[in-house]
Design an enzyme around this catalytic site. Structure first.
Site, mmCIF file in Angstrom:
data_model
loop_
_atom_site.group_PDB
_atom_site.id
_atom_site.type_symbol
_atom_site.label_atom_id
_atom_site.label_comp_id
_atom_site.label_asym_id
_atom_site.label_seq_id
_atom_site.Cartn_x
_atom_site.Cartn_y
_atom_site.Cartn_z
ATOM 1 N N HIS A 1 0.834 -1.303 -0.025
ATOM 2 C CA HIS A 1 0.007 0.031 0.093
ATOM 3 C C HIS A 1 0.868 1.221 0.062
ATOM 4 C CE1 HIS A 1 -4.119 -2.079 1.509
ATOM 5 N NE2 HIS A 1 -3.850 -1.707 0.164
ATOM 6 N N GLU B 1 -6.194 -8.460 2.675
ATOM 7 C CA GLU B 1 -5.744 -9.172 3.585
ATOM 8 C C GLU B 1 -6.800 -9.979 3.974
ATOM 9 O OE1 GLU B 1 -4.204 -9.800 7.958
ATOM 10 O OE2 GLU B 1 -3.317 -8.098 6.777
#
Length: 273
Positions: A36, A122
């Site tokens: 990210h 995730e």
């Protein structure tokens, strides 16, 4: 302006490992953003020609595809392998652990509670390995759940706060006879959070560096904001001189996907103020 850097910050083990894998596989592509941090993704594209695929359909036969650190859903991974794509799995080992826990506990007829954000990549990946899986962002959501089995197993998104995970666990153990608890919060996440909490209590202002879509960076910002004026930025270009008026000491920390070269540029700019 005096700058104090947190004792623990920046790239974690899983991110360092993923970046190394990407650099070793030029002319490849990642399935979803590798980490990210858009600046680092842009660097990998420019220097190593590592492309970005957003969907499984983009991957062609004989392509080299790197699985993002957050992992991907089980069926997506299966489709890639069936398509004769060369798959390099850069999923963080701390993420594959809850995947396997959910898989094994589901086989043993446990209902699964994941403490995390349902739309986080995730969590989507971990969730795909189970049968009766429930994602909860807070204890308030637990009373509305209906479980398929009478045994409960819990895991947490690796970047969540341990204190809030304990609230989930305490709620469950008071209501169900068997609750299996797995501490899947990454040690690096805990260390970064503890260091941020300590530093933010000793400075006039905190700068938290990281992707705006990064869960662990948001956690650091929330912790820092409890103690002092705090700002979340992605790079030095977002710094505002007005933030530092009548301030003498600035604390700096960074999320697990923030590279050192960005952190250093931020520090250098603050020190010149």
């Amino acid at each position: 302006m005096k700058v104090k850097l947190a004792t623990h910050y920046g790239f974690c083990f899983g991110v360092k490992r993923a970046i190394k894998i990407a650099e070793e596989h030029k002319n490849s592509a990642t399935m979803g953003p590798l980490i990210h941090n858009q600046k680092e993704i842009d660097r990998l594209k420019k220097d190593f020609n590592v492309d970005l695929y957003s969907t499984i359909e983009e991957a062609q036969k004989q392509d080299t595809v790197i699985i993002r650190t957050h992992g991907i859903p089980k069926n997506d991974l299966k489709k890639l392998k069936e398509n004769n794509t060369k798959v390099i799995n850069a999923t963080c080992p701390f993420v594959t652990t809850p995947q396997q826990i959910v898989k094994n506990m589901s086989k043993d007829k446990y209902s699964i509670v994941i403490f995390g954000d349902d739309d986080h990549p995730e969590v989507k990946g971990v969730k795909s390995y189970g049968d009766d899986v429930h994602v909860v962002p807070s204890p308030d959501e637990l009373d509305n759940l209906i479980f398929k089995y009478d045994k409960i197993a819990t895991v947490a998104q690796t970047t969540k706060q341990k204190e809030k995970y304990l609230d989930i666990i305490n709620h469950l153990i008071l209501r169900y006879k068997e609750v299996r608890v797995f501490n899947t919060i990454c040690d690096a996440t805990f260390e970064n959070q503890a260091a941020t909490r300590e530093l933010s209590g000793t400075v006039d202002i905190m700068i938290v560096i990281g992707g705006k879509n990064s869960s662990n960076t948001k956690q650091l910002f929330n912790i820092s904001e409890e103690n002092c004026v705090s700002h979340l930025i992605e790079d030095e270009s977002e710094l505002d001189d007005s933030w530092f008026i009548n301030k003498t000491v600035c604390g700096v920390t960074a999320g697990a996907s923030t590279p050192d070269w960005i952190i250093q540029k931020v520090i250098e700019k603050i020190e010149k103020l």
